[in-house]
Structures are given as C-alpha cells and as structure tokens.
Design a protein around this motif. Structure first.
Motif, mmCIF file in Angstrom:
data_model
loop_
_atom_site.group_PDB
_atom_site.id
_atom_site.type_symbol
_atom_site.label_atom_id
_atom_site.label_comp_id
_atom_site.label_asym_id
_atom_site.label_seq_id
_atom_site.Cartn_x
_atom_site.Cartn_y
_atom_site.Cartn_z
ATOM 1 N N UNK A 161 11.068 -4.834 3.859
ATOM 2 C CA UNK A 161 11.064 -6.298 3.921
ATOM 3 C C UNK A 161 9.671 -6.835 4.228
ATOM 4 N N UNK A 162 8.961 -6.150 5.132
ATOM 5 C CA UNK A 162 7.602 -6.589 5.485
ATOM 6 C C UNK A 162 6.646 -6.393 4.299
ATOM 7 N N UNK A 163 6.810 -5.292 3.590
ATOM 8 C CA UNK A 163 5.955 -5.046 2.420
ATOM 9 C C UNK A 163 6.164 -6.124 1.365
ATOM 10 N N UNK A 164 7.418 -6.465 1.125
ATOM 11 C CA UNK A 164 7.728 -7.501 0.142
ATOM 12 C C UNK A 164 7.167 -8.858 0.596
ATOM 13 N N UNK A 165 7.349 -9.171 1.885
ATOM 14 C CA UNK A 165 6.858 -10.453 2.424
ATOM 15 C C UNK A 165 5.337 -10.547 2.313
ATOM 16 N N UNK A 166 4.645 -9.429 2.595
ATOM 17 C CA UNK A 166 3.181 -9.414 2.490
ATOM 18 C C UNK A 166 2.753 -9.723 1.060
ATOM 19 N N UNK A 200 -3.405 -3.854 -17.575
ATOM 20 C CA UNK A 200 -2.750 -4.502 -16.432
ATOM 21 C C UNK A 200 -3.476 -4.152 -15.138
ATOM 22 N N UNK A 201 -3.204 -4.946 -14.131
ATOM 23 C CA UNK A 201 -3.678 -4.610 -12.791
ATOM 24 C C UNK A 201 -2.556 -4.866 -11.795
ATOM 25 N N UNK A 202 -2.618 -4.152 -10.675
ATOM 26 C CA UNK A 202 -1.534 -4.307 -9.700
ATOM 27 C C UNK A 202 -2.055 -4.130 -8.281
ATOM 28 N N UNK A 203 -1.240 -4.579 -7.360
ATOM 29 C CA UNK A 203 -1.460 -4.327 -5.932
ATOM 30 C C UNK A 203 -0.235 -3.563 -5.447
ATOM 31 N N UNK A 204 -0.457 -2.403 -4.842
ATOM 32 C CA UNK A 204 0.634 -1.565 -4.361
ATOM 33 C C UNK A 204 0.632 -1.527 -2.838
ATOM 34 N N UNK A 205 1.796 -1.784 -2.247
ATOM 35 C CA UNK A 205 1.982 -1.644 -0.801
ATOM 36 C C UNK A 205 3.135 -0.683 -0.578
ATOM 37 N N UNK A 206 2.879 0.399 0.154
ATOM 38 C CA UNK A 206 3.900 1.419 0.388
ATOM 39 C C UNK A 206 4.561 1.203 1.747
ATOM 40 N N UNK A 220 9.655 3.532 -7.294
ATOM 41 C CA UNK A 220 9.688 4.691 -6.412
ATOM 42 C C UNK A 220 8.387 4.848 -5.625
ATOM 43 N N UNK A 221 7.291 4.182 -6.077
ATOM 44 C CA UNK A 221 5.999 4.289 -5.395
ATOM 45 C C UNK A 221 5.831 3.275 -4.269
ATOM 46 N N UNK A 222 6.612 2.213 -4.281
ATOM 47 C CA UNK A 222 6.493 1.169 -3.275
ATOM 48 C C UNK A 222 6.697 -0.209 -3.888
ATOM 49 N N UNK A 223 6.071 -1.235 -3.266
ATOM 50 C CA UNK A 223 6.183 -2.610 -3.750
ATOM 51 C C UNK A 223 4.904 -3.007 -4.483
ATOM 52 N N UNK A 224 5.078 -3.751 -5.582
ATOM 53 C CA UNK A 224 3.939 -4.102 -6.456
ATOM 54 C C UNK A 224 3.885 -5.610 -6.728
ATOM 55 N N UNK A 225 2.636 -6.066 -6.957
ATOM 56 C CA UNK A 225 2.370 -7.291 -7.714
ATOM 57 C C UNK A 225 1.723 -6.843 -9.008
ATOM 58 N N UNK A 226 2.080 -7.458 -10.122
ATOM 59 C CA UNK A 226 1.547 -7.047 -11.416
ATOM 60 C C UNK A 226 1.007 -8.248 -12.181
ATOM 61 N N UNK A 227 -0.144 -8.069 -12.786
ATOM 62 C CA UNK A 227 -0.678 -9.046 -13.730
ATOM 63 C C UNK A 227 -1.092 -8.324 -15.004
ATOM 64 N N UNK A 228 -0.575 -8.789 -16.147
ATOM 65 C CA UNK A 228 -0.986 -8.254 -17.442
ATOM 66 C C UNK A 228 -2.197 -9.050 -17.901
ATOM 67 N N UNK A 229 -3.337 -8.373 -18.007
ATOM 68 C CA UNK A 229 -4.582 -9.035 -18.375
ATOM 69 C C UNK A 229 -4.631 -9.310 -19.878
#
Length: 438
Positions: free
Chosen positions: A304-309, A290-296, A375-384
């Motif tokens: 709300x801003x992290x989720x919107x981004x 998998x790969x992800x993008x994490x915004x804390x 608990x680490x923040x907001x993520x986008x996830x893609x399972x490769x």
C-alpha cells in the motif's frame, strides 16, 4: 493474454476445485495429505475426481484406469500447492484484467458469451467466485513454472546458430529474390587514381539509388555487367540459383528495396538492389520505447505504501513540479534503467512480464500510467514512442531459441517439480496413494 486451445482445455479441466464442494455438506473432511503448512482434503480429491470423470464422458473418451485415478489426483493437488506456495513466496500475482481476459477467451472457445458461460456454471452448481479463483491458480501455476524452469535452461549462442542455419536453409529453398545489378569493371593494371575514381562513381550511383533513382536506368547507362542491356535485371532467382559472385552478399533475410554494396570482386565493383521478394516473410513488429519507475515492497515499504508513493510521484510529474527523469533517478529500484531516467530503450513489448507488456502495447504515447503491480513490484510507466520495425532476423533467432527451449522444458520442469517435492514437507496419510519415485 493469448492462450492456445490446448492450454484453454487445461483451464477448463481446472474447474475441479475444492471450493466447488457443495456448501450444504457439513461432514468433517478427512486429511489426505499435508504439504508444508497446507492440507489436501478428501473433498478436494472427490471434487477433482468427479469433474475429471465428467470431462471424459462429455468428450466421449474412455475413462482412465480407475485404480490409478486417486493417486494421480492427489499427486496433482500436492504439486499445485507447492507451486502456488512458491508463487506466493516470490510475489507473483496476476491482475484481475488477466483473469477476466482468460475467462472471456474460454467462453469464446466454447462459442458462448460470458453471461451464457456464467449461467452454465451456475446451473452446474458451481460457485462463480470459486471458479474464478481456480482459473487464477492455474494461470499462476503456469506462470511460476515458466519463471522457475526458464532459469534452469541454459542455451548457448552456438546451439541457437545451428538451429538458425537449419531454419534459413529450409527457408532459402522456397525464397526467391528479384534483383538488379550494376557492375563497374576495374582492371588489375589500373592506376590508383583510376581505381579511386571508379570507387567514387560507385558510391555516387549507390547514393542516387538510395535517393530514389531507378537502378535499371542507371544500369543501362553505367553498368558493364552481363545484364546491362536489360537494365541489370537478373529476374527471379531462388537462393540456390543465385550466381556465386553474389551469393555471399544476398541472403534470405534481404527485403524489397534493400541496396547491397558497393562491394568488390575480382571483376570490379558491384551494386545490387532487391526489386521484389517472394516465398520468405519479413516480420514487422511494433516496438516501444518506454520508461518506468519501479518501487519494490519490503517489510518496511508495504504494498500500500509503495502504491501511495507512486501515486504521489505521478501527481508531481503531471503537475510539472518534477520530471519523470529526475524522479526515476531518485526513486526507481531498477538499477539498469534508473541511471538513464527510467528509460528502457527500444524493445518488443513481448519481452516484458504480462502486466507491463499489455500496458506498454495499449497506453498512448506520452501518458503516465497509474501505479500497477507486477511480480517485480509497483511501477509507473510512460511510453515515449512506438515504431514498426523489421525484426525478421531477431524473430528467427527467437524462433530458434524457442524451439530449443520447448524441447528441453518438459524434462527440466519434471526435474524441478521433483526437487521442490524433495525439499518440502509432504505427509501422505493413505499409503495406497503414495506414488513411488522413478
């Protein structure tokens, strides 16, 4: 989230909640204790005591010593508040999906549907929203305790290996292997050319077996070993009954179809193939890449801003204006994976935090998730990709680690709770409720 029966029973006990107090009661509450900036009220203790006694009676168990109940109840309420405060401080929050799954498991444990359990809760005069909030608190307490205590337990590789050796020794007593063997003899006085030719022949035979050739047929025509006429078949052998010539090359972790060799001994060159196995278990695990993008979230970057981004980044990937790789490198705050375009590599999803784990298991390959919180923040996830892997060896290592961890956890959890109590401001108003430090 999978929970044990023992833990579910703790959750059912946890219906002792201050919010369950009858809303009609309007009398002022007495403050029993102050825990940092929060209060423990007399109604909190009254409700917990009422439900604790009811649980004992329902189970037909003898009631605990009445004189100690109030002390123990207040002690638990103080510990709970301290742990929930730590969870809030580190940003540990459980999703609604996790809570719903736990409640469904509780209903199943009682042999009820969810609607039947809700009816029982209402009939008992319990507010369902308060019941759900209590389940959330108990799960959060369990999670924060695991997170904090895990950091305190250091387990060396040597300790793990000692336990692995004991596990393997016990497993080898019941494990049997059926294997076939080819021996190509090499005399001590053979020329270098002859030795090289026999080496090459052994490599060719191993490659033929790898390509699907029958090792028994090859043994009949090529082997010079003691079982050549039986197609090299040594039959079923327990691990402690395998000839010493082979013992160091065959292990309990070998599985059906494995090819061992070519390897050398004083007799010559050997090739072994595992024809069958019984008694031991190979553990197959679904791994994900998998790969992800994490915004804390920060003081500047709100939740709300992290989720919107991340919603914006997801749309750019879906529209094809940007790639996951370039956005991960630009925005992800997970330094280990960001430089690799967010890629985490092949892993057992159970190693991740619950929200990430559940999505990694269930999400279709290639799909980009909606933003989600851990608990680490907001993520986008893609399972490769996903694959089935034989993780017997790693599973044994994990089992050994878990055994040591479980042995040490109670003492470390007790020490941790004592430490956070010593660091907190706690004022108990009734001196009769004070529990002396041991």
């Amino acid at each position: 989230m999978k929970l044990s029966k023992q833990f579910l029973s703790v959750l059912i006990f946890a219906t002792t909640i201050p919010q369950f107090a009858n809303a009609a009661e309007v009398q002022l509450d007495k403050i029993e204790a102050v825990v940092n900036n929060e209060l423990v009220l007399a109604s909190d203790m009254k409700n917990m005591k009422r439900d604790l006694i009811a649980r004992y009676k329902e189970n037909g168990e003898a009631l605990p010593n009445q004189g100690n109940i109030d002390k123990q109840i207040l002690d638990k309420l103080i510990s709970d508040k301290l742990q929930l405060q730590i969870a809030e401080r580190i940003g540990l929050r459980l999703s609604d999906a996790q809570i719903d799954q736990t409640i469904e498991e509780m209903a199943k444990e009682k042999g009820q549907s969810l609607s039947e359990m809700r009816s029982d809760i209402a009939a008992a005069g319990i507010n369902y929203k308060a019941f759900v909030n209590n389940i959330r608190d108990e799960l959060t307490i369990n999670e924060v305790r695991q997170v904090q205590v895990r950091r305190r337990i250091n387990i060396s590789d040597q300790e793990v290996q000692q336990v692995i050796d004991r596990i393997n020794e016990a497993g080898q007593q019941s494990t049997e292997l059926k294997f076939a063997h080819i021996l190509l003899k090499v005399s001590d006085d053979a020329s270098a050319e002859t030795k090289l030719a026999i080496d090459e022949k052994a490599q060719q035979l191993a490659q033929q077996i790898e390509n699907g050739a029958d090792i028994k047929q090859l043994a009949l025509t090529n082997s010079e070993g003691p079982k050549a006429l039986e197609g090299g078949d040594w039959g079923w052998r327990k691990m402690d009954d395998i000839p010493s010539l082979f013992a160091e090359n065959l292990t309990e972790s070998n599985k059906q179809g494995d090819i061992i060799g070519p390897f050398h001994s004083r007799l010559g060159i050997h090739i072994i193939q595992i024809l069958d196995k019984k008694g031991g278990e190979n553990i197959m695990t679904e791994e994900v890449n998998a790969r992800h993008i994490l915004v804390k979230p920060t003081i500047i970057m709100s939740d709300e801003k992290a989720k919107t981004l991340l919603e914006k980044l997801r749309q750019e990937i879906v529209d094809g204006t940007k790639t996951f790789d370039e956005l991960a490198k630009q925005y992800s705050q997970d330094p280990g994976s960001a430089v690799k375009g967010g890629e985490l590599g092949w892993a057992d999803p159970n190693m991740y935090v619950p929200e990430f784990r559940d999505l990694a298991k269930s999400q279709p390959i290639g799909e980009i998730s909606q933003p989600f919180h851990t608990m680490h923040g907001w993520h986008l996830l893609q399972v490769i990709d996903k694959r089935e892997s034989d993780t017997t060896e790693s599973a044994t290592k994990q089992k050994a680690y878990s055994m040591i961890f479980r042995q040490r956890f109670p003492a470390e959890a007790y020490a941790w709770l004592n430490e956070i109590r010593q660091e907190a401001y706690i004022k108990i108003n009734n001196p009769d409720y004070i529990i002396e430090e041991e």
